[in-house]
Design an enzyme around this catalytic site. Sequence first.
Site, PDB file in Angstrom:
ATOM      1  CG  ASN A  98      -1.670   1.237   1.456  1.00  0.00           C
ATOM      2  OD1 ASN A  98      -1.721   2.105   0.584  1.00  0.00           O
ATOM      3  ND2 ASN A  98      -2.304   1.360   2.624  1.00  0.00           N
ATOM      4  CE  LYS A 133       0.015   3.198   4.882  1.00  0.00           C
ATOM      5  NZ  LYS A 133       0.064   3.295   6.318  1.00  0.00           N
ATOM      6  CG  HIS A 158      -5.691   1.460   5.498  1.00  0.00           C
ATOM      7  ND1 HIS A 158      -5.228   2.433   6.364  1.00  0.00           N
ATOM      8  CD2 HIS A 158      -4.646   0.617   5.287  1.00  0.00           C
ATOM      9  CE1 HIS A 158      -3.968   2.173   6.642  1.00  0.00           C
ATOM     10  NE2 HIS A 158      -3.594   1.082   6.007  1.00  0.00           N
ATOM     11  CD  GLU A 163      -2.846   5.217   7.109  1.00  0.00           C
ATOM     12  OE1 GLU A 163      -2.885   5.334   5.874  1.00  0.00           O
ATOM     13  OE2 GLU A 163      -1.867   4.714   7.711  1.00  0.00           O
ATOM     14  CD  GLU A 196      -3.310  -3.083   7.464  1.00  0.00           C
ATOM     15  OE1 GLU A 196      -2.211  -3.320   6.955  1.00  0.00           O
ATOM     16  OE2 GLU A 196      -3.939  -2.023   7.271  1.00  0.00           O
ATOM     17  N   GLY A 228       2.709   1.775  10.834  1.00  0.00           N
ATOM     18  CA  GLY A 228       3.618   2.904  10.681  1.00  0.00           C
ATOM     19  C   GLY A 228       4.338   3.288  11.959  1.00  0.00           C
ATOM     20  CB  SER A 268       5.635  -2.251  11.800  1.00  0.00           C
ATOM     21  OG  SER A 268       5.165  -0.943  12.093  1.00  0.00           O
TER      22      SER A 268
HETATM   23  C1  PEP Z   1      -0.655  -0.205   6.275  1.00  0.00           C
HETATM   24  O1  PEP Z   1      -0.844   0.984   6.191  1.00  0.00           O
HETATM   25  O2  PEP Z   1      -1.502  -0.984   5.768  1.00  0.00           O
HETATM   26  C2  PEP Z   1       0.529  -0.669   6.969  1.00  0.00           C
HETATM   27  C3  PEP Z   1       0.544  -1.901   7.394  1.00  0.00           C
HETATM   28  O3  PEP Z   1       1.551   0.224   7.135  1.00  0.00           O
HETATM   29  P1  PEP Z   1       3.030  -0.094   7.743  1.00  0.00           P
HETATM   30  O4  PEP Z   1       3.504  -1.343   7.063  1.00  0.00           O
HETATM   31  O5  PEP Z   1       3.833   1.117   7.379  1.00  0.00           O
HETATM   32  O6  PEP Z   1       2.851  -0.279   9.201  1.00  0.00           O
END
Ligand code: PEP
Length: 250
Positions: free
Chosen positions: A9, A11, A94, A96, A166, A172, A212
């Site tokens: 992703n 973003k 997601h 966010e 997630e 992040g 992460s």
């Molecule tokens: C995400 O935004 O779906 C995500 C898992 O981000 P990150 O890998 O940066 O934690």
Amino acid sequence: MRIPYIAGNWKMHKTRAEARSLAETLVRDLADVGHTVMVAPPFTAIETVAAVVSGTNILVGAQNASSALEGAHTGEVSPLMLKDLGVSVVILGHSERRHTYGETDQLINAKVATALGESLNVILCVGETLEEREAGRVDDVVRTQLEGGLAGVDRSALQRIVIAYEPVWAIGTGKTATPQDADAVHGAIRTRIAAMYDERAADELIIQYGGSVKPGNVRDLMAMENIDGALVGGASLKAETFVPIVKFNA
Ligand code: PEP
């Protein structure tokens, strides 16, 4: 047999030139990978990336989609428009979108229905905040998001759904759920899907972990029984980190 599925992703990162360059490297470096690989560029770079990965083993995804097909929806992007660009899968729900842009389970469910109606595949994201985890509400939150997001989705359409677990506190932040903690939630998701549909549906469901994921932790995560893939944010922005994640079992 669940085929591993690694998705990136991107973003709100990358101009078209930057996106093209990364996509070209991925096409070259991932040509021998047998499992499912997807990248989700920002809307503005989808067409560029789709042209690069066309005819390869890399799928193009979108990071969001409207619940409507067309009309007076300023700033929204329709599943019809995404298909027109070569998109085959959309990430919906997601964290966010849920937490920064206030998307509810009801809206996410409408988006899921519209995307499925247009023959798109869906990655439906679920996951708890730190506060919810500390309050012992993980199962509760994930159950509500699953039941809300999948309301009205019939058994045959479930084959086009992937669930991404997630935990919001791991996205992040550099903090990863331990493989055991993540696997426990993935197991609970599978049990819930069995209750909502049937055992076979639960058994076949691909459940990605996101939060992460890095080259250094992907192998331990992917070794868990119920972790079938990864949804990768930050580490998907560079080939140096995304390629080894995709090739976790090389
Ligand atoms: C995400 O935004 O779906 C995500 C898992 O981000 P990150 O890998 O940066 O934690």
